[in-house]
Scaffold this motif. Structure first.
Motif, short mmCIF file in Angstrom:
data_model
loop_
_atom_site.label_atom_id
_atom_site.label_comp_id
_atom_site.label_asym_id
_atom_site.label_seq_id
_atom_site.Cartn_x
_atom_site.Cartn_y
_atom_site.Cartn_z
N SER A 1 35.11 3.09 14.34
CA SER A 1 33.43 3.31 15.53
C SER A 1 32.38 1.65 14.89
N LYS B 1 39.35 7.35 9.06
CA LYS B 1 39.78 6.46 9.81
C LYS B 1 38.88 5.86 11.10
N SER B 2 38.63 7.46 11.84
CA SER B 2 37.15 8.12 12.63
C SER B 2 36.49 6.49 12.33
N VAL B 3 35.92 6.33 11.65
CA VAL B 3 34.60 6.17 10.98
C VAL B 3 35.29 4.67 11.02
N LYS B 4 35.54 3.60 10.84
CA LYS B 4 36.00 2.93 10.19
C LYS B 4 36.43 2.09 11.76
N SER C 1 37.76 13.37 17.15
CA SER C 1 36.11 12.10 17.17
C SER C 1 36.20 12.91 15.41
N SER C 2 35.11 12.31 15.13
CA SER C 2 34.16 12.66 14.25
C SER C 2 33.97 14.15 13.36
N TYR D 1 36.72 16.30 12.79
CA TYR D 1 37.82 15.92 11.30
C TYR D 1 36.58 16.24 10.33
N PHE D 2 35.25 15.78 10.23
CA PHE D 2 34.12 16.10 9.43
C PHE D 2 33.99 18.27 9.99
N LEU E 1 39.14 11.51 8.87
CA LEU E 1 37.87 11.02 9.12
C LEU E 1 37.39 9.62 8.66
#
Length: 79
Positions: A79, A74-77, A31-32, A35-36, A72
Motif C-alpha cells: 500500500s 505483504k498487503s500493508v507493504k 484486502s488488508s 487478512y486482519f 497482512l
C-alpha cells in the motif's frame, strides 16, 4: 458462558464475518481488512484452543493466523 467461551466465540465470529463479507463482495478477499480479520479471529481461536488444550485446533488456528499475518504484512507493504 465463561471467559474461554466468550473469547472463542468472538474469534470464530470474526473469521466467519470476514468470510461472509467476502462472499457478499463487501470486502475483497485480498484486502488488508480481510487478512486482519482472519488473523485476529484465528489468533483468538488459537488462544482459546490453547486454554482448553485442544491441540488439533491449536495447530490449525496457529497456522491460519500465521499465514493471515504474513498476508497482512505483504498487503500493508504494497500500500
Amino acid at each position: 458462558m465463561n471467559y474461554i467461551d466468550i473469547i472463542g466465540t468472538i474469534g470464530v465470529t470474526i473469521v466467519l464475518l470476514a468470510y461472509f463479507l467476502s462472499i457478499l463482495k463487501i470486502i475483497s478477499p485480498t484486502s488488508s481488512i480481510y487478512y486482519f480479520m482472519n488473523f485476529a479471529g484465528a489468533a483468538l481461536a488459537c488462544y482459546t484452543s490453547f486454554l482448553i488444550q485442544y491441540f488439533p485446533f491449536i495447530i490449525l488456528e496457529g497456522i491460519w493466523s500465521s499465514i493471515s499475518f504474513i498476508a497482512l504484512l505483504k498487503s500493508v507493504k504494497q500500500s
